[in-house]
Design an enzyme around this catalytic site. Structure first.
Site, PDB file in Angstrom:
ATOM      1  N   CYS A   1     -48.523 -32.652  -6.461  1.00 16.71           N
ATOM      2  CA  CYS A   1     -47.891 -32.317  -7.829  1.00 16.71           C
ATOM      3  C   CYS A   1     -48.924 -32.795  -8.911  1.00 16.71           C
ATOM      4  O   CYS A   1     -49.006 -31.827  -9.896  1.00 16.71           O
ATOM      5  CB  CYS A   1     -46.616 -33.202  -8.288  1.00 16.71           C
ATOM      6  SG  CYS A   1     -45.463 -32.640  -6.688  1.00 16.71           S
TER       7      CYS A   1
ATOM      8  N   CYS B   1     -46.227 -37.744  -6.323  1.00 11.62           N
ATOM      9  CA  CYS B   1     -46.472 -36.729  -5.360  1.00 11.62           C
ATOM     10  C   CYS B   1     -47.920 -36.375  -5.781  1.00 11.62           C
ATOM     11  O   CYS B   1     -48.231 -35.837  -6.647  1.00 11.62           O
ATOM     12  CB  CYS B   1     -45.509 -35.655  -5.483  1.00 11.62           C
ATOM     13  SG  CYS B   1     -46.061 -34.130  -4.600  1.00 11.62           S
TER      14      CYS B   1
END
Length: 238
Positions: free
Chosen positions: A166, A163
């Site tokens: 992230c 991600c």
């Protein structure tokens, strides 16, 4: 001259409108994706996650072509460009990239599931899972509850290495963990290693940030958050 400007403006607005419409038509919610898929007999369903993710569970009759693999474009040559292609990943970022590549390679109808497998499973739509899918992995609910009750203020970050937002925010999370030690607890949790816990907590989008105060969930946020906003959020709880 004035008339020319008006024509140009109308043309620009029309073009923008068409682009927006195309984008909205190609990116579908889990509910619309499920309906459209069921009503498309010649659909080609592609899971663009990693093989390991695919083995843990996937949509029925899906084929796996890892978007992050070096030969992704080579593998999609096996698909029929004249038939609709439905793509999904876990949360939506990889499938959005895959949908773009498919369109650039001449595929006429590409449908991308917004929110991905997380939204699909949250809606309890059918999936194929291995026999041991029910076996719990990662942190238990009991241990999680003990952790969030261990300090007056606890912020949880559910993240994953694939991600992009992230990965971008993880250094900030680690920095906040050090800076707020003794005042608030900041914890990063790997989603891939704690899927059962994430499901129990209703995590259907990552990155996900959960703020606990005295053991109780007071707020949750998703998406890319700036460092300043994190500090403001934490300071408001102290």
């Amino acid at each position: 001259m004035k008339a020319l400007r008006i024509v140009f403006t109308l043309f620009t607005l029309a073009a923008f409108s068409c682009q927006s419409q195309d984008k909205s038509e190609n990116q579908l919610t889990a509910e619309k994706f499920q309906t459209e898929l069921a009503n498309t007999p010649d659909a080609q369903l592609v899971d663009v996650r990693t093989p390991d993710e695919f083995k843990d569970g996937h949509l029925k009759q899906a084929m796996n072509i890892d978007f992050k693999s070096d030969d992704f474009e080579e593998h999609i040559k096996a698909l029929d460009k004249d038939k609709p292609v439905f793509v999904y990943c876990l949360a939506g970022s990889r499938s959005a990239g895959a949908a773009k590549v498919l369109a650039e390679n001449g595929f006429k109808n590409v449908y991308d599931m917004d929110g991905g497998y997380l939204k699909w499973t949250a809606a309890n739509y059918p999936v194929d899972e291995p026999a041991n899918a029910g076996e719990r992995k990662g942190m238990s609910t009991e241990d999680f509850q003990k952790m969030v009750a261990s300090e007056p203020v606890v912020m949880i970050d559910f993240n994953a290495p694939w991600c992009a937002p992230c990965v971008k925010m993880l250094p900030i999370i680690h920095q906040l963990e050090k800076e707020y030690a003794g005042k608030a607890k900041v914890v990063a949790i790997n989603y891939d290693e704690n899927k059962a816990l994430a499901k129990e907590l209703g995590i259907d989008e990552i990155p996900a940030f959960l703020m606990y105060k005295k053991g109780k969930l007071v707020e949750r946020k998703n998406g890319l958050i700036e460092e300043k906003e994190f500090r403001t959020w934490l300071d408001a709880q102290l």
